[in-house]
Design a protein around this motif. Structure first.
Motif, PDB file in Angstrom:
ATOM      1  N   LYS A  95       0.983  -0.944   0.421  1.00  9.82           N
ATOM      2  CA  LYS A  95       0.092  -0.096  -0.537  1.00  9.82           C
ATOM      3  C   LYS A  95       0.947   1.145   0.248  1.00  9.82           C
ATOM      4  N   LEU A  96       1.603   0.869   0.607  1.00 10.22           N
ATOM      5  CA  LEU A  96       2.973   2.047   0.762  1.00 10.22           C
ATOM      6  C   LEU A  96       3.925   2.599  -0.510  1.00 10.22           C
ATOM      7  N   PHE A  97       3.786   1.331  -1.476  1.00  3.48           N
ATOM      8  CA  PHE A  97       4.264   2.161  -2.849  1.00  3.48           C
ATOM      9  C   PHE A  97       3.555   2.246  -3.587  1.00  3.48           C
ATOM     10  N   ALA A  98       2.196   1.843  -3.234  1.00  4.26           N
ATOM     11  CA  ALA A  98       1.057   1.893  -4.359  1.00  4.26           C
ATOM     12  C   ALA A  98       1.300   4.085  -5.058  1.00  4.26           C
ATOM     13  N   PHE A  99       1.749   4.752  -3.032  1.00  4.54           N
ATOM     14  CA  PHE A  99       1.350   5.959  -2.991  1.00  4.54           C
ATOM     15  C   PHE A  99       2.360   6.743  -4.006  1.00  4.54           C
ATOM     16  N   ASN A 100       3.172   6.471  -3.976  1.00  5.85           N
ATOM     17  CA  ASN A 100       4.568   6.425  -4.921  1.00  5.85           C
ATOM     18  C   ASN A 100       5.088   5.736  -5.434  1.00  5.85           C
ATOM     19  N   ASN A 101       5.723   5.322  -6.598  1.00  3.31           N
ATOM     20  CA  ASN A 101       5.981   4.668  -7.229  1.00  3.31           C
ATOM     21  C   ASN A 101       7.239   4.935  -8.100  1.00  3.31           C
ATOM     22  N   SER A 102       7.892   6.105  -7.144  1.00  6.49           N
ATOM     23  CA  SER A 102       9.039   6.321  -7.515  1.00  6.49           C
ATOM     24  C   SER A 102      10.724   5.693  -7.766  1.00  6.49           C
ATOM     25  N   GLU A 103      11.715   5.552  -8.319  1.00 12.94           N
ATOM     26  CA  GLU A 103      12.291   4.965  -8.136  1.00 12.94           C
ATOM     27  C   GLU A 103      13.498   5.784  -6.380  1.00 12.94           C
ATOM     28  N   ASP A 104      13.102   7.004  -6.204  1.00  9.05           N
ATOM     29  CA  ASP A 104      13.868   7.690  -5.605  1.00  9.05           C
ATOM     30  C   ASP A 104      12.736   7.702  -4.300  1.00  9.05           C
ATOM     31  N   TYR A 105      11.238   7.044  -3.964  1.00  6.90           N
ATOM     32  CA  TYR A 105      10.765   7.408  -2.713  1.00  6.90           C
ATOM     33  C   TYR A 105      11.190   5.623  -2.584  1.00  6.90           C
ATOM     34  N   ALA A 106      11.559   4.975  -3.554  1.00 11.44           N
ATOM     35  CA  ALA A 106      11.916   3.366  -3.561  1.00 11.44           C
ATOM     36  C   ALA A 106      13.122   3.232  -2.943  1.00 11.44           C
TER      37      ALA A 106
END
Length: 70
Positions: free
Chosen positions: A15-26
């Motif tokens: 769910k967290l990754f669905a919010f923002n799926n950019s490489e930087d965020y990961a």
């Protein structure tokens, strides 16, 4: 292949990754998780050392072990 149910932590991360799926965020999430688990590991190692369960001799023996040997 048998389906595996996800545990609550895995579901939360999805769910967290669905919010923002950019490489930087990961990478940022990976860094936060790494620091968190490293802090837990450090605390446990300190506890073991303080209780005399872990010492330099045992660390030296661990260093010599081949963890890939079957």
């Amino acid at each position: 292949m048998e389906a595996t149910a996800l545990n609550p932590t895995q579901m939360h991360l999805l769910k967290l990754f669905a919010f923002n799926n950019s490489e930087d965020y990961a990478r940022e999430v990976q860094t936060v998780l790494t620091r968190h688990f490293q802090a837990q590991l450090d605390a446990e190692a300190d506890r073991l050392w303080d209780e005399g369960i872990l010492n330099q001799e045992k660390l030296d023996a661990i260093r010599q072990e081949d963890i890939h040997a079957g």
